[in-house]
Every structure is written in structure tokens, then in C-alpha cells.
Design a protein around this motif. Structure first.
Motif, PDB file in Angstrom:
ATOM      1  N   HIS A 147      33.534  42.795  47.010  1.00 29.86           N
ATOM      2  CA  HIS A 147      32.622  43.200  46.042  1.00 29.86           C
ATOM      3  C   HIS A 147      33.478  43.282  44.567  1.00 29.86           C
ATOM      4  O   HIS A 147      32.848  42.825  43.546  1.00 29.86           O
ATOM      5  CB  HIS A 147      32.079  44.788  46.287  1.00 29.86           C
ATOM      6  CG  HIS A 147      31.224  45.363  45.135  1.00 29.86           C
ATOM      7  ND1 HIS A 147      30.005  45.031  45.055  1.00 29.86           N
ATOM      8  CD2 HIS A 147      31.587  46.130  44.234  1.00 29.86           C
ATOM      9  CE1 HIS A 147      29.347  45.707  44.289  1.00 29.86           C
ATOM     10  NE2 HIS A 147      30.388  46.288  43.614  1.00 29.86           N
ATOM     11  N   ALA A 148      34.821  43.931  44.436  1.00 33.49           N
ATOM     12  CA  ALA A 148      35.377  44.094  43.310  1.00 33.49           C
ATOM     13  C   ALA A 148      35.785  42.642  42.715  1.00 33.49           C
ATOM     14  O   ALA A 148      35.576  42.494  41.460  1.00 33.49           O
ATOM     15  CB  ALA A 148      36.413  45.006  43.549  1.00 33.49           C
ATOM     16  N   VAL A 149      36.198  41.895  43.403  1.00 32.94           N
ATOM     17  CA  VAL A 149      36.717  40.595  42.831  1.00 32.94           C
ATOM     18  C   VAL A 149      35.525  39.811  42.361  1.00 32.94           C
ATOM     19  O   VAL A 149      35.484  39.107  41.435  1.00 32.94           O
ATOM     20  CB  VAL A 149      37.344  39.769  44.029  1.00 32.94           C
ATOM     21  CG1 VAL A 149      37.621  38.361  43.560  1.00 32.94           C
ATOM     22  CG2 VAL A 149      38.818  40.514  44.472  1.00 32.94           C
ATOM     23  N   GLY A 150      34.342  39.940  43.118  1.00 37.52           N
ATOM     24  CA  GLY A 150      33.105  39.445  42.633  1.00 37.52           C
ATOM     25  C   GLY A 150      33.215  37.872  42.997  1.00 37.52           C
ATOM     26  O   GLY A 150      32.570  36.957  41.993  1.00 37.52           O
ATOM     27  N   THR A 151      33.624  37.422  44.099  1.00 36.30           N
ATOM     28  CA  THR A 151      33.464  35.954  44.373  1.00 36.30           C
ATOM     29  C   THR A 151      33.501  35.853  45.876  1.00 36.30           C
ATOM     30  O   THR A 151      33.634  36.844  46.574  1.00 36.30           O
ATOM     31  CB  THR A 151      34.815  35.202  43.932  1.00 36.30           C
ATOM     32  OG1 THR A 151      34.649  33.638  43.983  1.00 36.30           O
ATOM     33  CG2 THR A 151      36.102  35.726  44.506  1.00 36.30           C
ATOM     34  N   GLY A 152      33.407  34.813  46.286  1.00 36.41           N
ATOM     35  CA  GLY A 152      33.133  34.646  47.765  1.00 36.41           C
ATOM     36  C   GLY A 152      31.758  34.613  48.311  1.00 36.41           C
ATOM     37  O   GLY A 152      30.861  34.893  47.450  1.00 36.41           O
TER      38      GLY A 152
END
Length: 310
Positions: A147-152
Motif C-alpha cells: 500500500h505504501a509503495v503504491g505499486t504491484g
């Protein structure tokens, strides 16, 4: 069961494979777990050596270049030592990134006070715009990291500033966290107890048989004011106890702001300010700070009074 930090390198390795924007910056700590990722992505997995100010500065530089940096080391070396770089290189320059810490408040007692950072969330509270995630289980750590990285897969792209606080302390089972809201774990009418991250199991044991609502918080910034207001409104008592795995009272101001128009009382429980100069074990530190179930029950019932007893 593996630890939150055990999940960190595998999750980040997958995200590095999935998204060419993602980069990881290390300062020796954790390098061994990224050996394969460094071979596969030598330009996006960077070890700056034991230079924590450079660690944060390099991460902000990657953000300026359009990448999504994930910066990792022990909490004391990630938040406290390079605080000026966090404030200026990320905040002043208006770029985002993800700080991922390990060791937390007293995860490694043998390391002494140099490797403890109970004030990390409080320090970040002095800056604008940082989301703070405090998982209580390795599965939650993986969810909140993505969620924090915002990717995948399934993630919403992000350029925000986020702090993910990993700990070897863990609850027995994961909860369905979403990086936004508090969860209602137990309902009652004699007060509200907010358990943050790995404090949940201790709080549930401490409040067994009590007529209280227990909220579970893994994303503490932004603070879910709506969830707290609903919980208080559903009971007969507007008394709130916050149980946090870092400095006691860190979120009392946020709770007071959430209830500004409601007569209420707030008790903040957490790690004390006094330095414990004996190494001991994690359990020793929990007891010394009054965060073990037996002491929590005494402190919670003493504050909430007869209304909390079923």
C-alpha cells in the motif's frame, strides 16, 4: 512464523521485478537479503554503506529522478540520525518515498539504547504529510508495504511520503488491514481502547471480560478520527485509552482533536521516557513499560472505572 522483516526483502524483490519505478536504498543493514535483487537490478538496489544521512539523501534524489524509493535501516538510524535529511530532502523538496524501519522501540535489547527508537513516530509527527503504518503481523506488513509503495497487483500508484514500522513483536493472527481505517475488534459501552499494531494481543488479553470497545489501528497517520468518534458515540463513556508500541502519549493529541466537540478523557499508554539501562529481553521491557497484559488491565480498569466491568 516468520517476522515482518523476513517479509521485507521478498516483497520488495517482487515489486522491483514488477515496476521499473521502484528502487531500494540500504545502508549495509539488510544487504544480504537483497543479493539476488542487486544482481537483477543493479541500478535500482543501492547500498550506500554506513552513511545514514546519505541513505535518506540518495532516496530523495531517486524520487527527484522519477523513481519510487524505499529506504531501509534500523529505526534509530532511519528517523533520528538523518532527521534533517528527511525534513529537507523529502519534505522541503516536495518529493515522496517510503521509509521502512526495523528494530522498533526495543526489538533488540542487546543493542542498547543506540538501537532503540521509541520516539520515531513522534519525531515524524513534527513534519507534514507523512503516513505512518504500524503492522502487527507479517501478513499485515506485506499488505501495508505494498500500500505504501503504491505499486504491484491491486495497489494504487503513489508518490506520497510514508513510514512503515516493522517489528519482531507480532500478534498471533493477521487482521484485514487496508492502510486507511481502524478496525473494530470488540464492542462495549464502558470506554474505548485503541490497540496499535503488535499491542493488539496484549490489549485483548488485558480487556478480556470487560465491557469496552477495542479498536485496532495499523495506520495511525492519518489518524482515523471517524472510527474513534463512532466508537465513542456507541457507548456510554467517552473515555479513550491508547496503547501504542512507541512513546506513550504519541497519539493523544490526535485523539483529542478527533473528539474536540465531545466531553472526553484520554489516557496514553506506551513506552516510557526513562531509559532502561539493563539489556534484558523484550518481555522484560514490556513489563517495565507497563505494556504486559496484567499491568495493562490494571491501568485500563483504573482509568475507566466501574463502567468498564461487565
Amino acid at each position: 512464523m516468520d517476522t515482518m522483516r523476513d517479509r521485507f526483502a521478498p516483497v520488495m524483490t517482487r515489486l522491483l521485478d514488477e515496476d521499473p519505478r521502484v528502487a531500494v536504498v540500504l545502508a549495509e543493514i539488510g544487504v544480504d537479503a537483497f543479493k539476488e535483487a542487486m544482481r537483477a537490478h543493479p541500478d535500482r538496489v543501492i547500498n550506500v554503506g554506513i552513511r545514514e544521512q546519505l541513505l535518506v539523501g540518495a532516496g530523495a534524489g531517486l524520487a527527484l529522478a522519477g523513481l519510487r524509493p524505499v529506504v531501509h535501516t534500523f529505526a534509530s538510524f532511519l528517523v533520528e540520525r538523518p532527521f534533517e535529511q528527511i525534513k529537507l530532502d523529502f519534505g522541503h523538496q516536495g518529493v515522496g518515498g517510503v521509509l521502512v524501519s526495523a528494530a522498533a522501540s526495543f526489538d533488540w535489547p542487546e543493542g542498547g539504547f543506540t538501537h532503540m527508537a521509541p520516539g520515531d513516530v513522534g519525531v515524524l509527527d513534527t513534519l507534514d504529510g507523512w503516513a505512518v503504518h504500524v503492522p502487527g503481523h507479517p501478513d499485515e506488513a506485506e499488505t501495508l508495504l505494498r500500500h505504501a509503495v503504491g505499486t504491484g497487483a491491486g495497489a494504487v500508484p503513489s508518490d506520497d511520503k510514508a513510514y512503515v514500522r516493522l517489528s519482531v513483536q507480532s500478534n498471533a493472527a493477521p487482521m484485514p488491514v487496508d492502510g486507511k481505517r481502524f478496525l473494530t475488534v470488540r464492542e462495549g459501552r464502558g470506554g474505548v481502547v485503541v490497540a496499535v499494531g503488535p499491542m493488539l494481543d496484549h490489549v485483548l488479553a488485558a480487556t478480556e471480560g470487560l465491557d469496552v470497545t477495542v479498536l485496532y489501528a495499523t495506520t495511525v497517520r492519518p489518524f482515523d478520527a471517524d472510527a474513534l468518534r463512532r466508537a465513542v458515540g456507541a457507548g456510554t463513556s467517552a473515555d479513550v485509552v491508547l496503547v501504542e508500541p512507541y512513546l506513550a502519549g504519541t497519539s493523544t493529541a490526535a485523539a483529542n482533536d478527533a473528539l474536540v466537540d465531545v466531553p472526553h478523557r484520554v489516557l496514553g499508554l506506551g513506552v516510557g521516557r526513562a531509559e532502561l539501562r539493563r539489556y534484558g529481553r523484550q518481555d522484560d521491557h514490556l513489563r517495565a513499560h507497563g505494556l504486559d497484559p496484567a499491568t495493562l488491565r490494571t491501568r485500563i480498569t483504573g482509568f475507566l472505572g466501574a463502567g468498564a466491568r461487565a
